[in-house]
Design an enzyme around this catalytic site. Structure first.
Site, PDB file in Angstrom:
ATOM      1  N   CYS A   1       0.820  -1.222   0.000  1.00  0.00           N
ATOM      2  CA  CYS A   1       0.000   0.000   0.000  1.00  0.00           C
ATOM      3  C   CYS A   1       0.852   1.269   0.000  1.00  0.00           C
ATOM      4  O   CYS A   1       0.357   2.355  -0.297  1.00  0.00           O
ATOM      5  CB  CYS A   1      -0.950   0.009   1.195  1.00  0.00           C
ATOM      6  SG  CYS A   1      -2.139  -1.337   1.093  1.00  0.00           S
TER       7      CYS A   1
ATOM      8  N   HIS B   1      -3.534   7.225   1.605  1.00  0.00           N
ATOM      9  CA  HIS B   1      -3.883   5.872   1.182  1.00  0.00           C
ATOM     10  C   HIS B   1      -5.280   5.536   1.719  1.00  0.00           C
ATOM     11  O   HIS B   1      -5.685   6.037   2.776  1.00  0.00           O
ATOM     12  CB  HIS B   1      -2.853   4.871   1.703  1.00  0.00           C
ATOM     13  CG  HIS B   1      -3.229   3.474   1.397  1.00  0.00           C
ATOM     14  ND1 HIS B   1      -3.427   3.048   0.104  1.00  0.00           N
ATOM     15  CD2 HIS B   1      -3.489   2.411   2.196  1.00  0.00           C
ATOM     16  CE1 HIS B   1      -3.784   1.786   0.129  1.00  0.00           C
ATOM     17  NE2 HIS B   1      -3.832   1.364   1.384  1.00  0.00           N
TER      18      HIS B   1
ATOM     19  N   ASN C   1      -9.852  -0.819  -1.097  1.00  0.00           N
ATOM     20  CA  ASN C   1      -8.416  -0.574  -1.023  1.00  0.00           C
ATOM     21  C   ASN C   1      -7.765  -1.100  -2.307  1.00  0.00           C
ATOM     22  O   ASN C   1      -7.740  -2.306  -2.537  1.00  0.00           O
ATOM     23  CB  ASN C   1      -7.862  -1.297   0.211  1.00  0.00           C
ATOM     24  CG  ASN C   1      -6.374  -1.096   0.400  1.00  0.00           C
ATOM     25  OD1 ASN C   1      -5.688  -0.575  -0.479  1.00  0.00           O
ATOM     26  ND2 ASN C   1      -5.871  -1.518   1.547  1.00  0.00           N
TER      27      ASN C   1
HETATM   28  C1  LIG Z   1     -10.536  -5.183   9.141  1.00  0.00           C
HETATM   29  C2  LIG Z   1     -11.257  -4.358  10.207  1.00  0.00           C
HETATM   30  C3  LIG Z   1     -12.269  -3.483   9.523  1.00  0.00           C
HETATM   31  C4  LIG Z   1     -11.953  -5.318  11.141  1.00  0.00           C
HETATM   32  O1  LIG Z   1     -12.599  -4.579  12.165  1.00  0.00           O
HETATM   33  P1  LIG Z   1     -12.552  -5.096  13.668  1.00  0.00           P
HETATM   34  O2  LIG Z   1     -13.461  -4.251  14.450  1.00  0.00           O
HETATM   35  O3  LIG Z   1     -11.105  -5.138  14.061  1.00  0.00           O
HETATM   36  O4  LIG Z   1     -13.159  -6.524  13.509  1.00  0.00           O
HETATM   37  P2  LIG Z   1     -12.619  -7.915  14.046  1.00  0.00           P
HETATM   38  O5  LIG Z   1     -11.557  -8.434  13.122  1.00  0.00           O
HETATM   39  O6  LIG Z   1     -12.284  -7.792  15.496  1.00  0.00           O
HETATM   40  O7  LIG Z   1     -13.899  -8.762  13.910  1.00  0.00           O
HETATM   41  C5  LIG Z   1     -15.075  -8.439  14.622  1.00  0.00           C
HETATM   42  C6  LIG Z   1     -16.107  -9.456  14.278  1.00  0.00           C
HETATM   43  O8  LIG Z   1     -16.536  -9.256  12.919  1.00  0.00           O
HETATM   44  C7  LIG Z   1     -16.417 -10.480  12.216  1.00  0.00           C
HETATM   45  N1  LIG Z   1     -16.070 -10.174  10.833  1.00  0.00           N
HETATM   46  C8  LIG Z   1     -14.849 -10.055  10.288  1.00  0.00           C
HETATM   47  N2  LIG Z   1     -14.960  -9.729   8.996  1.00  0.00           N
HETATM   48  C9  LIG Z   1     -16.279  -9.655   8.737  1.00  0.00           C
HETATM   49  C10 LIG Z   1     -17.016  -9.354   7.584  1.00  0.00           C
HETATM   50  N3  LIG Z   1     -16.428  -9.055   6.392  1.00  0.00           N
HETATM   51  N4  LIG Z   1     -18.355  -9.336   7.669  1.00  0.00           N
HETATM   52  C11 LIG Z   1     -18.982  -9.612   8.820  1.00  0.00           C
HETATM   53  N5  LIG Z   1     -18.333  -9.900   9.949  1.00  0.00           N
HETATM   54  C12 LIG Z   1     -16.994  -9.924   9.896  1.00  0.00           C
HETATM   55  C13 LIG Z   1     -15.341 -11.243  12.926  1.00  0.00           C
HETATM   56  O9  LIG Z   1     -15.493 -12.629  12.674  1.00  0.00           O
HETATM   57  C14 LIG Z   1     -15.615 -10.890  14.365  1.00  0.00           C
HETATM   58  O10 LIG Z   1     -16.682 -11.675  14.840  1.00  0.00           O
HETATM   59  P3  LIG Z   1     -16.698 -12.181  16.356  1.00  0.00           P
HETATM   60  O11 LIG Z   1     -16.722 -10.931  17.192  1.00  0.00           O
HETATM   61  O12 LIG Z   1     -17.947 -12.982  16.416  1.00  0.00           O
HETATM   62  O13 LIG Z   1     -15.439 -12.985  16.530  1.00  0.00           O
HETATM   63  C15 LIG Z   1     -10.281  -3.485  11.005  1.00  0.00           C
HETATM   64  O14 LIG Z   1      -9.490  -4.283  11.857  1.00  0.00           O
HETATM   65  C16 LIG Z   1      -9.359  -2.709  10.115  1.00  0.00           C
HETATM   66  O15 LIG Z   1      -9.766  -1.854   9.353  1.00  0.00           O
HETATM   67  N6  LIG Z   1      -8.055  -2.975  10.180  1.00  0.00           N
HETATM   68  C17 LIG Z   1      -7.125  -2.379   9.246  1.00  0.00           C
HETATM   69  C18 LIG Z   1      -7.192  -3.160   7.973  1.00  0.00           C
HETATM   70  C19 LIG Z   1      -6.422  -2.526   6.867  1.00  0.00           C
HETATM   71  O16 LIG Z   1      -6.336  -1.338   6.792  1.00  0.00           O
HETATM   72  N7  LIG Z   1      -5.853  -3.348   5.976  1.00  0.00           N
HETATM   73  C20 LIG Z   1      -5.137  -2.906   4.868  1.00  0.00           C
HETATM   74  C21 LIG Z   1      -3.885  -2.234   5.303  1.00  0.00           C
HETATM   75  S1  LIG Z   1      -3.031  -1.497   4.047  1.00  0.00           S
END
Ligand SMILES: CC(C)(COP(=O)(O)OP(=O)(O)OC[C@H]1O[C@@H](n2cnc3c(N)ncnc32)[C@H](O)[C@@H]1OP(=O)(O)O)[C@@H](O)C(=O)NCCC(=O)NCCS
Length: 337
Positions: A114, A264, A294
């Site tokens: 990224c 980004h 993204n």
């Molecule tokens: C990915 C992101 C949105 C997830 O949000 P979060 O609040 O951390 O979510 P979690 O991973 O803790 O998951 C929370 C719940 O949602 C669920 N979940 C994960 N992806 C899901 C989806 N696409 N749809 C529905 N539920 C989902 C998980 O299974 C979890 O369920 P549980 O509580 O029953 O275990 C967040 O962590 C994020 O934006 N991180 C940065 C990612 C990023 O920028 N990546 C690219 C970098 S360049």
């Protein structure tokens, strides 16, 4: 002679097929509400089977070259940033060079995920300032859709990414006219490989055993991206804010002097958090994640092109850019457009 590097052309391209969150609901055990609330993404674009990364890069490049008002034969180097290449090797820049029919010009492929575009822009700037090259085509392009796990197992990652390409032409100009200040002013590049496995694809590779790839790796899904979302979120906000402050300090620029922030686009919440940490008014940040998800190395030039077309980015504006991604890598840039 002293030179400046000016971004003289900008272009982009996204494939026509739009995939909405509702489309993903049918594949991934997810919901539009979850995706929008957590990320801000509404839709993304996916290529068709016949389209490759360099096909997207080609159209974005031709648009950037046209926008620069030069002949493609004036390009003397290609720097290509991608994590989703046409093939493992050679680099996708070679395929683009052949498609552009520009034999023998130098081609450099980089990754940096990224952060790839800012790294590539920084490399182009250095080559231009050295006097060795005149017009460098900097391309960021991704075809993520062919590499995502489109089952519920991959939902935490697969909802985030989309396909697209962006390109800029960086041109050598003489630094003898104090009235013309359009130039790349500074770039800062960082990395911390200790966190490499927080966002990565384990296979194929030479670090996974006897073979780069085998059936067992596929059965285990090691060829799909794996991410510790929470760790990425925490590091991204901290590092993007840090490197913005740092590049401002280097150039004696106040954040309040910046006309537009081209960040980004990994997650709307990351950008809102960075804005909050640095007291940047949200309206100064140009976000595109709603439309594209993204698009990794393509994100910043794609957003730049959209900002120009929307009349938000105008010639003479002072722009700050920051990115964070797998590696971890992060980078910032300040340029006068
Ligand atoms: C990915 C992101 C949105 C997830 O949000 P979060 O609040 O951390 O979510 P979690 O991973 O803790 O998951 C929370 C719940 O949602 C669920 N979940 C994960 N992806 C899901 C989806 N696409 N749809 C529905 N539920 C989902 C998980 O299974 C979890 O369920 P549980 O509580 O029953 O275990 C967040 O962590 C994020 O934006 N991180 C940065 C990612 C990023 O920028 N990546 C690219 C970098 S360049």
């Amino acid at each position: 002679m002293t030179f400046r590097s000016e971004i003289t052309g900008v272009g982009s391209f996204v494939p026509s097929k739009i995939v909405t969150n509702f489309d993903l609901e049918k594949l991934l055990d997810t919901s539009d509400e979850w995706i929008q609330q957590r990320t801000g993404i509404v839709q993304r674009h996916w290529v068709d089977d016949a389209t490759s990364n360099s096909d997207l890069g080609l159209i974005a490049s031709l648009n950037a070259i046209k926008n620069a008002g030069i002949d493609k034969k004036d390009i003397d180097m290609i720097i290509y940033a991608t994590l989703s290449p046409d093939h493992d090797f050679p680099g996708t820049g070679c395929y683009l060079q052949a498609k552009l029919e520009l034999p023998e010009i130098s081609v450099l492929d980089i990754r940096q995920q990224c952060t790839g575009f800012i790294y590539a822009l920084s490399i182009a700037d250095k080559f231009i300032l050295s006097g060795s090259h005149k017009n460098i085509l900097v391309v960021g392009s991704e075809v993520h859709s062919k590499g995502l796990d489109k089952t519920p197992n991959g939902r935490n990652v697969s909802v985030l990414f989309g396909d697209g390409a962006g390109a800029v032409v960086v041109s050598r100009k003489e630094l003898n006219d104090p009235q013309i200040d359009s130039r790349i002013i500074a770039t800062q590049l960082f990395a911390d490989g200790a966190h490499a496995k927080e966002l990565w694809i384990p296979a194929p590779g030479s670090a996974v055993g006897k073979d780069r790839m085998n059936h067992q790796m596929i059965e285990e899904g090691l060829h799909y991206p794996q991410m510790n979302g929470k760790a990425v979120f925490v590091h991204a906000t901290k590092r993007m804010a840090e490197c913005l402050v740092s590049v401002c300090r280097e150039t004696d620029t106040s954040l309040a002097d910046i006309d537009l922030f081209l960040f980004h686009q990994a997650n709307l919440r990351i950008n809102s958090k960075v804005a909050e940490m640095l007291s940047i008014p949200e309206e100064k940040i140009f976000n595109t994640i709603q439309n594209y998800g993204n698009t990794t190395a393509a994100t910043i030039p794609l957003g730049m092109d959209d900002a120009i077309k929307a009349g938000v980015l105008k010639k003479g504006m002072l722009v700050a850019s920051a990115a964070f991604g797998s590696g971890f890598t992060w980078a910032s840039a300040i340029f006068r457009y």
